[in-house]
Write a protein that holds these residues in place. Structure first.
Motif, short mmCIF file in Angstrom:
data_model
loop_
_atom_site.label_atom_id
_atom_site.label_comp_id
_atom_site.label_asym_id
_atom_site.label_seq_id
_atom_site.Cartn_x
_atom_site.Cartn_y
_atom_site.Cartn_z
N GLU A 161 0.96 -1.35 0.04
CA GLU A 161 0.05 0.06 0.14
C GLU A 161 0.89 1.15 0.11
N GLU A 162 1.89 0.99 0.68
CA GLU A 162 2.80 2.40 0.84
C GLU A 162 3.49 2.50 -0.52
N ALA A 163 3.81 1.36 -1.29
CA ALA A 163 4.25 1.49 -2.51
C ALA A 163 3.49 2.05 -3.53
N ARG A 164 2.18 1.51 -3.44
CA ARG A 164 0.98 2.07 -4.23
C ARG A 164 0.82 3.67 -4.05
N GLN A 165 0.94 4.05 -2.82
CA GLN A 165 0.71 5.31 -2.61
C GLN A 165 1.91 6.40 -3.14
N ALA A 166 3.26 5.61 -3.06
CA ALA A 166 4.15 6.57 -3.58
C ALA A 166 4.27 6.65 -4.74
N VAL A 167 3.90 5.45 -5.90
CA VAL A 167 3.73 5.32 -7.15
C VAL A 167 2.76 6.35 -7.39
N THR A 168 1.49 6.49 -6.93
CA THR A 168 0.45 7.54 -7.26
C THR A 168 0.82 8.77 -6.93
N GLU A 169 1.49 9.24 -5.96
CA GLU A 169 2.16 10.59 -5.71
C GLU A 169 3.06 10.93 -6.77
N ARG A 170 3.81 10.17 -7.09
CA ARG A 170 5.04 10.66 -7.96
C ARG A 170 4.25 10.71 -9.66
N LEU A 171 3.11 9.97 -9.93
CA LEU A 171 2.52 10.26 -11.17
C LEU A 171 1.73 11.59 -11.25
N ARG A 172 1.08 11.82 -9.97
CA ARG A 172 0.19 12.96 -9.93
C ARG A 172 1.23 14.20 -10.02
N GLU A 173 2.20 14.08 -9.35
CA GLU A 173 3.40 15.28 -9.58
C GLU A 173 3.77 15.35 -11.03
N VAL A 174 3.93 14.35 -11.68
CA VAL A 174 4.32 14.45 -13.12
C VAL A 174 3.37 14.94 -13.89
N MET A 175 2.01 14.71 -13.71
CA MET A 175 1.16 15.08 -14.58
C MET A 175 0.75 16.67 -14.01
N ASP A 176 0.63 16.90 -12.87
CA ASP A 176 0.36 18.32 -12.33
C ASP A 176 1.28 19.33 -12.57
N LYS A 177 2.55 19.01 -12.73
CA LYS A 177 3.87 19.90 -12.62
C LYS A 177 4.30 19.56 -14.21
N ARG A 178 3.75 19.15 -15.15
CA ARG A 178 4.05 18.71 -16.41
C ARG A 178 5.46 18.45 -16.53
N GLN A 179 5.87 17.27 -15.75
CA GLN A 179 7.23 16.88 -15.86
C GLN A 179 7.29 15.95 -17.10
N TYR A 180 6.90 16.31 -18.16
CA TYR A 180 6.82 15.48 -19.27
C TYR A 180 7.22 16.20 -20.30
N THR A 181 7.42 15.74 -21.77
CA THR A 181 7.62 16.22 -22.82
C THR A 181 6.79 15.17 -23.88
N THR A 182 6.10 16.06 -25.00
CA THR A 182 5.95 14.90 -26.12
C THR A 182 7.06 15.27 -27.22
N VAL A 183 7.48 14.14 -27.78
CA VAL A 183 8.35 14.24 -28.72
C VAL A 183 7.46 13.38 -30.17
N PHE A 184 8.09 13.68 -31.12
CA PHE A 184 7.58 13.35 -32.48
C PHE A 184 8.56 12.74 -33.29
N GLN A 185 8.36 11.37 -33.68
CA GLN A 185 9.13 11.05 -34.71
C GLN A 185 8.55 10.77 -35.91
N PRO A 186 9.21 11.22 -37.00
CA PRO A 186 8.71 11.12 -38.32
C PRO A 186 8.69 9.71 -38.86
N ILE A 187 7.61 9.57 -39.79
CA ILE A 187 7.22 8.35 -40.49
C ILE A 187 7.32 8.67 -41.87
N PHE A 188 8.40 7.97 -42.67
CA PHE A 188 8.68 8.42 -44.13
C PHE A 188 7.87 7.45 -45.03
N ASN A 189 7.75 8.04 -46.31
CA ASN A 189 7.56 7.27 -47.39
C ASN A 189 8.89 6.95 -48.02
#
Length: 394
Positions: free
Chosen positions: A159-187
């Motif tokens: 349960e403690e591990a679950r809570q730690a994971v939940t809090e870490r994910l919430r922080e990532v989403m709330d504080k925008r600790q992520y980036t979207t990158v785009f990989q090109p698809i070629f003909n």
């Protein structure tokens, strides 16, 4: 680090153990009541209870002041773990329950965790005395309590591990600790970009691959929310991509079936979107997925299945979902220039896609030799580090 934090499953295991253990202990000692208590905020809480038929002295999640309980006095040594007749013990007589219940035979031992912390107690009692109980029964009770303690400590750790994971994910989403990158698809026959695959990258330390973040989200019930967050960020960049290109978004079946999934695309040009099913296990109900995607597909959204050639699940996805695009897995593309087995399977998949009207995209192209081999096999679309690295769009 990946770990199992399925608290619901663990809680169910604890409940099943208690349902077996408490009646066994109660009957073994010839008692009317058996329970496991937890000490919390000055209260004794009855977490698990088993009683003889017709005896209703305590109930699950009932509570009373810890200081007024036998349990506290056993733990701090004011009462012995075994009382053959509580009415003959002066300390027990200071507790109103001794005469009010009344309490006769009483057997109680602490439940301790490996850290030394006392969780609560494992207790059995009856309203009548029992002079046959001896110290050997205390040893048996301690054995029961040790089993219970290990199981409860394991659940608490999870349960403690679950809570730690939940809090870490919430922080990532709330504080925008992520980036979207785009990989090109070629003909690769015309040497032009036809689309981009949106991929999530996380800045939170310590660094972990994106798939581990999504795996963690799945274990704590946040996968749909995390996917939605990443998808919303990727869609926000669509207008920055060349108008003659499409955007491919990774989705899992769980998210596809989520409430409001189709509506989340309503303000975007659907003919420029590809939804890529990324589930690596067999889907339980393909019909539901098909029904959920049909309104979007009718309006121009295309469907892709990745990892073709990497396992049985991807073939089932192809057969059941009938995608517009089939993506050949990197494990198949690697050494395709030198492996006859890889080429044979790739040829079969290309021919199959042509027969069912699907396009093929080769994933993970990393060498000029692989690219040349794919061209010779008639593969038109490809992506990989050789062709273009995933990059953020500013």
């Amino acid at each position: 680090m990946l770990f199992d934090v399925d608290t619901a499953q663990t809680t169910g295991s604890v409940d099943r153990l208690m349902a077996d253990l408490l009646p066994s202990a109660r009957k073994h000692f010839g008692m009317e009541v058996a329970f496991v208590s937890e000490f919390q905020d000055g209260q004794r809480i009855f977490r698990h209870v088993d009683t003889q038929e017709g005896v209703e002295l305590i109930r699950v999640n009932g509570a009373d002041p810890l200081e007024e309980s036998y349990c506290q006095r056993v733990v701090d040594g004011r009462l012995p773990e075994l009382l053959q007749d509580a009415t003959q013990n002066p300390e027990a007589l200071t507790l109103p329950a001794t005469l009010a219940v009344p309490v006769g035979a009483h057997l109680s031992v602490p439940i301790k965790f490996s850290t030394g912390r006392v969780y609560g107690t494992f207790c059995c009692f009856s309203r009548t005395p029992d002079l046959s109980l001896v110290n050997r029964d205390v040893a048996t009770m301690r054995f029961f309590a040790e089993i219970v303690g290990k199981v409860l400590e394991d659940r608490e750790t999870r349960e403690e591990a679950r809570q730690a994971v939940t809090e870490r994910l919430r922080e990532v989403m709330d504080k925008r600790q992520y980036t979207t990158v785009f990989q090109p698809i070629f003909n690769i026959l015309e040497n032009r970009v036809v689309g981009f695959e949106a991929l999530a990258r996380f800045q939170s330390t310590p660094y972990r691959p994106p798939n581990e973040w999504f795996d963690d989200a799945a274990t704590v019930g946040l996968l749909e929310e995390l996917e939605c967050t990443m998808r919303r960020d990727a869609l926000g960049h669509l207008e920055k991509l060349a108008p003659n290109t499409y955007l491919s978004l990774n989705v899992t079946p769980l998210t596809v079936l989520g409430q409001g999934f189709a509506d989340s695309f309503s303000s975007f040009p659907l003919n420029r979107l590809v939804l890529e099913i990324t589930e690596h296990d067999c889907v339980e109900d393909y019909e539901k997925i098909v029904q959920a995607l049909e309104p979007l597909r009718q309006k121009g959204v295309r469907l892709a299945v990745d990892d073709a050639g990497a396992g049985y699940a991807s073939f089932r996805h192809i057969l059941k979902l009938k995608p517009d695009i089939i993506k050949l897995d990197r494990s198949l593309i690697q050494h395709i220039d030198s492996s006859s087995d890889h080429r044979t399977l790739a040829i079969a998949l290309v021919q199959f896609s042509q027969n069912v009207g699907s396009q093929v995209i080769a994933e993970g192209v990393e060498t000029p030799e692989e690219l040349s081999a794919l061209r010779n096999l008639g593969v038109k679309l490809a992506q990989g580090h050789l062709l273009g690295q995933p990059q953020a769009i500013k």
